[in-house]
Design an enzyme around this catalytic site. Sequence first.
Site, PDB file in Angstrom:
ATOM      1  CD  GLU A   1       7.506  -0.047  -0.578  1.00 42.03           C
ATOM      2  OE1 GLU A   1       8.477  -0.791  -0.814  1.00 42.03           O
ATOM      3  OE2 GLU A   1       6.537   0.065  -1.356  1.00 42.03           O
TER       4      GLU A   1
ATOM      5  CB  CYS B   1      -8.865  -2.968  -2.428  1.00 42.11           C
ATOM      6  SG  CYS B   1      -9.801  -1.833  -1.370  1.00 42.11           S
TER       7      CYS B   1
ATOM      8  CD  GLU C   1      -9.527   3.911   4.721  1.00 45.32           C
ATOM      9  OE1 GLU C   1      -9.621   5.086   5.154  1.00 45.32           O
ATOM     10  OE2 GLU C   1      -9.751   3.601   3.536  1.00 45.32           O
TER      11      GLU C   1
ATOM     12  CB  SER D   1      -6.865   8.620  -0.522  1.00 46.94           C
ATOM     13  OG  SER D   1      -7.523   7.652  -1.312  1.00 46.94           O
TER      14      SER D   1
ATOM     15  CB  SER E   1     -10.201   4.358  -3.050  1.00 48.61           C
ATOM     16  OG  SER E   1      -8.986   5.003  -2.740  1.00 48.61           O
TER      17      SER E   1
ATOM     18  CG  HIS F   1     -11.089   1.924  -7.045  1.00 46.82           C
ATOM     19  ND1 HIS F   1     -10.239   2.744  -7.765  1.00 46.82           N
ATOM     20  CD2 HIS F   1     -10.642   1.959  -5.762  1.00 46.82           C
ATOM     21  CE1 HIS F   1      -9.320   3.239  -6.950  1.00 46.82           C
ATOM     22  NE2 HIS F   1      -9.547   2.789  -5.734  1.00 46.82           N
TER      23      HIS F   1
ATOM     24  CB  CYS G   1      -1.272   4.556  -7.909  1.00 48.68           C
ATOM     25  SG  CYS G   1      -2.833   4.401  -7.046  1.00 48.68           S
TER      26      CYS G   1
END
Length: 362
Positions: free
Chosen positions: A91, A115, A165, A196, A218, A220, A338
């Site tokens: 996508e 993740c 990734e 990212s 990233s 988190h 996201c």
Amino acid sequence: MTVNLLNFNQAALAEYFQGIGEKPFRAKQMMRWMHHFGVSDFGEMTDIAKALREKLAKEAVVAPPSVHLEQISEDGTRKWLIDVGAGNGVETVFIPEDDRGTLCVSSQVGCALDCTFCSTGRQGFNRNLSVSEIIGQLWVANKALGRDPKGDRIISNVVMMGMGEPLANFDNVVAAMNIMLDDSAYGLSRRRVTLSTSGMVPAMDRLREECPVALAVSLHAPNDALRDEIVPINRKYPIAQLMAACQRYLEKAPRDFVTFEYVMLDGVNDTAEHARQLLNIVQDVPCKFNLIPFNPFPNSGYDTSKPDNIRRFRDILMQAGYVVTTRKTRGEDIDAACGQLAGKVQDKTKRSLRRIKVEAVA
């Protein structure tokens, strides 16, 4: 065997033309036709000699991936499901704003990093995308969006934040980004291309040397115990190593800060204490923060942080002098927000099957 010229950046294209007995300058011409003008038919490339056009028509193609589905959100966000063969799809999302148009590009079919809060990771992993499948997302979006009547760029920024990734597909991602930066192709500045990563430290060092673009991490979680749990790559490259890599990256980066992305998970990583821990781990890294309200997906096991908790978390960071943005949720009605990108992944890891079995037992 037919060669897809979209797989080549300008240097590789020059080698290709030399290999077929042509001058290297043909590479610049071809880059402009393919990427600047969006032409895929050699017959339309009028400043290239007819004999060469006929030769190329026999042994080469300009073949972007095909679009399986296009969706447009109520807020103007557009999402394309790109067919990459063998039942797989990735996508690509375009997010229009008043001062920019951002294209979110995928780098892998699925993701191997797992993740826990990410829909893409739940789908498992199939393979890396080729250069043509990565740059082809920009090619397809440019075609679909057309040209701005005023002559401005419709796509002004590219973020490598889609499925996968990026640094786990290093060579192909860097080749595609070089095309994005090439003045004969899309001519984006390094400040307007952002990669990212979840924290592949050796690849971050390599990126600094080979193609330093704007960097987002990233993150988190503000401590190793929690990050080990929700971002498993942290077990290999813990936070101290990641912060040191960020410092090294900034020595050659086009921006003088790293953007730390932080998904807000209710009761998991969103307390005032978490915010204070976060300030402690980033104190030696010039940075800004992008807080991302969690976008739910089926059986995720997480909830979005309450608005008051997000505001409290943001205020603690801002009071310490940091720039903090809270990402607006865009394209949620078409699952383009996201963490929601899932595509179609023929999972080779069997991760999704294992998870289904675990959920069935539970």
